[in-house]
Scaffold this active site. Structure first.
Site, PDB file in Angstrom:
ATOM      1  N   SER A  23       0.749  -1.386  -0.002  1.00 23.56           N
ATOM      2  CA  SER A  23       0.245  -0.200  -0.108  1.00 23.56           C
ATOM      3  C   SER A  23       0.609   1.380   0.075  1.00 23.56           C
ATOM      4  CB  SER A  23      -0.929  -0.093   1.362  1.00 23.56           C
ATOM      5  OG  SER A  23      -1.414   1.389   1.362  1.00 23.56           O
TER       6      SER A  23
ATOM      7  N   ASP B 230      -6.468   0.308  -9.017  1.00 30.55           N
ATOM      8  CA  ASP B 230      -7.857   1.116  -9.144  1.00 30.55           C
ATOM      9  C   ASP B 230      -8.233   0.648 -10.318  1.00 30.55           C
ATOM     10  OD1 ASP B 230      -7.369   2.340  -6.705  1.00 30.55           O
ATOM     11  OD2 ASP B 230      -6.261   3.870  -7.424  1.00 30.55           O
TER      12      ASP B 230
END
Ligand code: S3P
Length: 446
Positions: free
Chosen positions: A172, A324
């Site tokens: 992340s 995404d």
């Protein structure tokens, strides 16, 4: 607010999409430009800032912390407070739908002796914050509601942050960035150990603002070290076009027969281009033209022409560079010949919605066979999407845009139950698509 008045919309089969288009500024870079501007001394000027709800909430947050951010003409200006110079805000900071704004700001707040209440919408209030609060509390941040791990939360920072060495437990960039930003305030060097490369905008932009950030590859991992007691200097930043927004236009151009679209000034940082690599492997006709460097980031004009796609296997290692973009890839994989298998999607479950489940359900609602096995999504491409279904978007902008994109080539229109969240990242989505020739019609929800 958003959830109270849902705005459904349908996308219908459209004629060839044609033209040149510019997408708004990159969301990740926009958040960082505001935050680093606030942490710098002097003025930061930002051109091309994404003016979407997520980023505006970050602008309001830095303003409330004593670093006023506002627009003058075409340029956003931030008057920095210097590292450790935030003032206690008068009221809660509302981050709306934005995980990036929230988590990066937690890192920025940690090194200031102030108490800050952070709130968000229903989607954000469900998202895991422990991944950031874990390392930040090790450094000295206090959670006033001890043990609580989701918004709303009150945090108390300190001017005595302790540096840490932190191996990232999840791939992340938000966690990496929060710790590096806190590390700017610590006494000593803070190191992140990253096993899977995630977007590196924080490292690039912190260096640009004058921070001492080193990246070294050692023992199969990247060790990213930031020197504490940092001093950043206000800069002029130009934000390149968002590849995650461009993805919808590119995917639409691929699946709508006869299309030829050029998207100008798109960020093509290799930590963000996994979708484009995948589309090429599927047979997509995609060319990067006029590749150049803008403000320390690689940028290109991306030309996309309609293409016949074949199913592929997307390896887990590629996930961080297109995290995404899976909803739109999965949606257009329906138009491919054969199966598309996407591996390593655990992180998709903790985005604005559980995107793995929402994507599979949206496909099923539109007559496409899709299967989830653990962290893997398989879409059975049949050369077309039957459509005719209503997609539940679960307060997730990318689920809405992914299925509206697929609807532009589906047999029957595809309806999404709510488009209000699109304003969080890409308010111009509909108008830019319509300028290229896309057909949307107002629709009724369930
Ligand atoms: C972002 C990182 C990614 C991405 C998000 C923006 C960033 O999240 O999904 O849209 O700007 O750092 P994670 O870091 O949680 O994977």
């Amino acid at each position: 607010m958003h959830a109270l008045i849902p705005k459904p919309l349908a996308a219908a089969r459209s004629g060839a999409l044609k033209g040149r288009v510019r997408v708004p500024g990159d969301k990740s870079i926009s958040h960082r430009a505001l935050i680093f501007g606030a942490l710098a001394t002097g003025t930061t000027r930002i051109r091309g800032l994404l003016e979407a709800e997520d980023v505006i909430n970050t602008a309001k947050a830095v303003t409330a912390l004593g670093a006023p951010a506002g627009k003058l003409g075409d340029v956003w200006k931030v008057l920095g407070r210097g590292v450790g110079g935030f003032v206690e805000p008068q009221g809660p900071l509302d981050f709306g739908n934005s995980g990036t704004g929230t988590r990066l700001m937690m890192g920025a707040i940690a090194g200031n002796p102030i108490a800050v209440r952070m709130t968000g919408d229903a989607s954000l209030s469900r998202r895991p914050m422990r991944r950031v609060l874990g390392p930040l509390t090790q450094m000295g941040l206090e959670i006033v509601e001890a043990g609580k791990e989701t918004l709303p939360l009150t945090l108390r920072g300190t001017s005595d942050l302790v540096p840490i060495v932190y191996p990232l437990p999840v791939p992340s960039a938000q966690v990496k960035s929060a710790v590096l930003i806190a590390g700017l305030h610590a006494a000593g060097e803070t190191t992140i150990v990253e096993h899977e490369a995630t977007r590196d905008h924080t490292e690039r932009m912190l260096r640009f603002f004058g921070a001492d950030v080193r990246s070294e590859d050692r023992d199969g991992a990247t060790h990213i070290t930031v020197k504490g007691d940092a001093e950043l200097t206000g800069r002029d930043v130009t934000v390149p076009g968002d590849p995650s927004s461009a993805a919808f236009l590119a995917c639409a151009a691929i699946i709508v027969p006869g299309s030829d679209v050029t998207i100008e000034g798109v960020l093509v940082n290799p930590t963000r281009t996994g979708l484009y690599t995948t589309l090429r492997e599927m047979g997509g006709d995609i060319t990067f033209l006029n590749e150049r460097d803008e403000g320390g980031e690689p940028v290109a004009d991306v030309r996309v022409r309609a293409s016949r796609l074949k199913g592929v296997h997307v390896p887990a290692a590629r996930a961080p560079s297109m995290i995404d973009e899976y909803p739109v890839l999965a949606a257009i994989a329906a138009f491919a010949d054969g199966e598309t298998r996407m591996d390593g999607l655990a992180e998709l479950k903790v985005k604005e919605s559980d995107r793995l489940a929402a994507t599979a359900a949206g496909l099923a609602a539109n007559g496409v066979a899709a299967r989830i096995d653990g962290d893997m999504l398989t879409v059975q491409g049949a050369g077309e999407m039957p459509g005719g279904g209503i997609v539940e978007t679960h307060l997730d902008h990318r689920i809405a845009m992914a299925f509206l994109t697929a609807g532009l080539a589906s047999v029957a229109p595809v309806t999404v139950d709510d488009t209000t969240m699109i304003a969080t990242s890409f308010p111009e989505f509909r108008s830019l698509m319509e300028n290229l020739g896309a057909g949307f019609v107002e629709a009724k929800g369930k």
